[in-house]
Enzyme design. Structure first.
Site, PDB file in Angstrom:
ATOM      1  N   ALA A   7      37.639  33.736  49.899  1.00  0.00           N
ATOM      2  CA  ALA A   7      37.708  32.357  50.080  1.00  0.00           C
ATOM      3  C   ALA A   7      37.422  31.510  48.635  1.00  0.00           C
ATOM      4  O   ALA A   7      38.453  30.644  48.344  1.00  0.00           O
ATOM      5  CB  ALA A   7      36.272  31.830  50.697  1.00  0.00           C
ATOM      6  N   ASP A  28      41.962  42.390  44.195  1.00  0.00           N
ATOM      7  CA  ASP A  28      41.513  42.415  45.267  1.00  0.00           C
ATOM      8  C   ASP A  28      41.993  43.536  45.998  1.00  0.00           C
ATOM      9  O   ASP A  28      43.124  44.172  45.860  1.00  0.00           O
ATOM     10  CB  ASP A  28      41.671  41.010  46.276  1.00  0.00           C
ATOM     11  CG  ASP A  28      40.779  41.081  47.282  1.00  0.00           C
ATOM     12  OD1 ASP A  28      39.935  39.995  47.129  1.00  0.00           O
ATOM     13  OD2 ASP A  28      40.948  41.965  48.160  1.00  0.00           O
ATOM     14  N   ARG A  39      38.751  30.011  56.047  1.00  0.00           N
ATOM     15  CA  ARG A  39      38.229  29.793  54.776  1.00  0.00           C
ATOM     16  C   ARG A  39      38.969  29.964  53.782  1.00  0.00           C
ATOM     17  O   ARG A  39      38.802  29.702  52.259  1.00  0.00           O
ATOM     18  CB  ARG A  39      36.821  30.087  54.690  1.00  0.00           C
ATOM     19  CG  ARG A  39      36.574  31.599  54.613  1.00  0.00           C
ATOM     20  CD  ARG A  39      35.167  31.959  54.444  1.00  0.00           C
ATOM     21  NE  ARG A  39      35.089  33.301  54.362  1.00  0.00           N
ATOM     22  CZ  ARG A  39      34.859  34.371  55.477  1.00  0.00           C
ATOM     23  NH1 ARG A  39      35.085  33.808  56.547  1.00  0.00           N
ATOM     24  NH2 ARG A  39      34.695  35.490  55.333  1.00  0.00           N
ATOM     25  N   LYS A  54      45.756  40.930  50.392  1.00  0.00           N
ATOM     26  CA  LYS A  54      45.452  39.497  49.882  1.00  0.00           C
ATOM     27  C   LYS A  54      45.989  38.952  48.568  1.00  0.00           C
ATOM     28  O   LYS A  54      46.608  37.982  48.681  1.00  0.00           O
ATOM     29  CB  LYS A  54      44.087  39.277  49.808  1.00  0.00           C
ATOM     30  CG  LYS A  54      43.182  39.345  51.057  1.00  0.00           C
ATOM     31  CD  LYS A  54      41.884  39.186  50.914  1.00  0.00           C
ATOM     32  CE  LYS A  54      41.062  38.994  52.307  1.00  0.00           C
ATOM     33  NZ  LYS A  54      39.797  38.793  52.214  1.00  0.00           N
ATOM     34  N   ASP A  98      32.355  39.568  46.655  1.00  0.00           N
ATOM     35  CA  ASP A  98      31.429  39.545  47.808  1.00  0.00           C
ATOM     36  C   ASP A  98      30.239  40.295  47.567  1.00  0.00           C
ATOM     37  O   ASP A  98      29.602  40.681  48.561  1.00  0.00           O
ATOM     38  CB  ASP A  98      32.256  39.687  49.017  1.00  0.00           C
ATOM     39  CG  ASP A  98      32.747  41.104  49.136  1.00  0.00           C
ATOM     40  OD1 ASP A  98      32.697  41.951  48.104  1.00  0.00           O
ATOM     41  OD2 ASP A  98      33.322  41.576  49.987  1.00  0.00           O
ATOM     42  N   ASN A  99      29.965  40.781  46.239  1.00  0.00           N
ATOM     43  CA  ASN A  99      28.744  41.797  46.322  1.00  0.00           C
ATOM     44  C   ASN A  99      28.437  41.806  44.950  1.00  0.00           C
ATOM     45  O   ASN A  99      29.306  41.478  43.962  1.00  0.00           O
ATOM     46  CB  ASN A  99      28.922  43.230  46.622  1.00  0.00           C
ATOM     47  CG  ASN A  99      30.202  43.676  45.873  1.00  0.00           C
ATOM     48  OD1 ASN A  99      29.663  44.399  44.800  1.00  0.00           O
ATOM     49  ND2 ASN A  99      31.462  43.574  46.136  1.00  0.00           N
ATOM     50  N   THR A 102      29.695  44.495  42.156  1.00  0.00           N
ATOM     51  CA  THR A 102      31.008  44.233  41.091  1.00  0.00           C
ATOM     52  C   THR A 102      30.633  42.985  40.236  1.00  0.00           C
ATOM     53  O   THR A 102      31.015  43.041  38.915  1.00  0.00           O
ATOM     54  CB  THR A 102      32.055  43.765  42.135  1.00  0.00           C
ATOM     55  OG1 THR A 102      32.286  44.944  43.092  1.00  0.00           O
ATOM     56  CG2 THR A 102      33.408  43.365  41.239  1.00  0.00           C
ATOM     57  N   CYS A 154      28.858  36.256  54.440  1.00  0.00           N
ATOM     58  CA  CYS A 154      29.844  35.547  55.410  1.00  0.00           C
ATOM     59  C   CYS A 154      30.014  36.087  56.577  1.00  0.00           C
ATOM     60  O   CYS A 154      30.289  35.401  57.613  1.00  0.00           O
ATOM     61  CB  CYS A 154      31.032  35.211  54.610  1.00  0.00           C
ATOM     62  SG  CYS A 154      30.882  34.449  53.133  1.00  0.00           S
ATOM     63  N   CYS A 216      22.806  41.988  27.493  1.00  0.00           N
ATOM     64  CA  CYS A 216      23.042  40.938  26.489  1.00  0.00           C
ATOM     65  C   CYS A 216      22.520  40.909  25.302  1.00  0.00           C
ATOM     66  O   CYS A 216      22.928  40.376  24.385  1.00  0.00           O
ATOM     67  CB  CYS A 216      23.277  39.455  27.226  1.00  0.00           C
ATOM     68  SG  CYS A 216      21.657  38.832  27.568  1.00  0.00           S
TER      69      CYS A 216
END
Length: 312
Positions: A7, A28, A39, A54, A98-99, A102, A154, A216
């Site tokens: 999305a 992806d 979406r 995708k 989506d996680n 990653t 989702c 960082c």
């Protein structure tokens, strides 16, 4: 570089191609499914029929919009090695994953190579975004305790498309500022909203930069280490894949179990040690420490896809 072409990734890539960005790299691991069409605006029923990856479907559509943009499409499961090999070449990275596994890898790669990146996430009607500038802002590792996460995805609670577009609007605007050398115009805030509840929050997070942060401040990049990464193993003779989260990840088992109870999943079962449910033709078992068994497949990629859909 855009990591994830669901999305957020499909919408942001279209905006940037229409804006005339010279080169975009898409990454992806997945192919187009029917549930994506609600979406993920670059895809069509033909892509579903052909099970088109995708990034390939996105590239085909984007090149039809602007043939002058160079588009690299990589059908890969993004991990440390994949990002390490290309991150130094890019100007900015968009998080459209989506996680959090990653995302934390993206975070440390960008700290390592001093690359700005724009975090973004959305589920249901809620969205959040923040631009990370190495050496200047807190990184995602610094903010992890301040970002709400109830395990919803989702696939478990759905999402409305306007929430996607709101996150994309913030992400792409920040990217355009970076690409045009207008860093003074960057938001500098963690932006969160819930469109359904008519709520919006802008949080100044400069003071949350942790002087002891291993990512960082100390340049140790813990999320790039082997022990911190998600590991899969095919269990011999059982048609099952076992997935273990990295050693530094905290799994909130009780919260996760309560969330699943509300989803009316098939053959849902829980006890103090594990929770299990079925998503035909798979059975998923999640133990108290987060270790997960995906029964019904020997394919690690298929298992990881289910893991991120339901374990989050």
């Amino acid at each position: 570089m855009i990591i994830g072409v669901g999305a957020l990734g499909s919408s942001s890539s279209e905006m940037l191609v229409r804006a005339g960005v010279g080169k975009i790299t898409l990454m992806d691991r997945d192919y187009v499914e029917e549930s994506n069409l609600q979406r993920q605006q670059l895809f069509s029923e033909e892509d579903v029929k052909n099970q088109t990856p995708k990034v390939i479907a996105a590239k085909n559509r984007l090149q039809a919009i602007n043939s002058h943009t160079i588009i690299e499409a990589k059908v890969i499961d993004v991990g440390v090695e994949e990002l390490d090999s290309i991150a130094e070449e890019v100007d900015v990275i968009i998080d459209a994953t989506d996680n959090f596994d990653t995302r934390l890898i993206i975070n440390d790669i960008c700290q390592k190579y001093r690359k700005p990146w724009v975090y973004g996430a959305c589920v249901a009607s809620y969205g959040v975004t923040f631009t990370v500038l190495p050496d200047e802002t807190p990184c995602l590792q610094c903010l992890m305790d301040h970002i709400p996460n109830d395990g919803a995805t989702c696939d478990t609670v759905g999402i409305i498309s306007p929430a996607v577009q709101m996150v994309v609007a913030h992400q792409v605007t920040e990217v355009i500022k970076l690409l045009t050398d207008n860093q003074d115009a960057l938001s500098g805030k963690l932006i969160a909203f819930d469109l359904w509840k008519n709520q919006q929050m802008e949080l100044k997070v400069a003071t949350l930069k942790d002087e002891n942060c291993p990512s960082c401040s100390q340049a140790k990049y813990p999320n790039l280490e082997y022990q911190a990464q998600v590991k899969t193993a095919v269990l011999c003779g059982r048609n099952t894949v076992q997935i273990r989260a990295g050693t530094q990840k905290n799994f909130h088992f009780i919260q996760f179990k309560e969330h699943l109870k509300d989803l009316n999943l098939t053959n849902f079962f829980s006890n103090p040690y594990l929770v299990s449910f079925e998503i035909d033709p798979f059975r998923i078992v999640v133990f108290k420490d987060g270790r997960t068994l995906i029964h019904g497949t020997k394919n690690p990629q298929e298992a990881k896809k289910l893991y991120y859909r339901f374990v989050g």
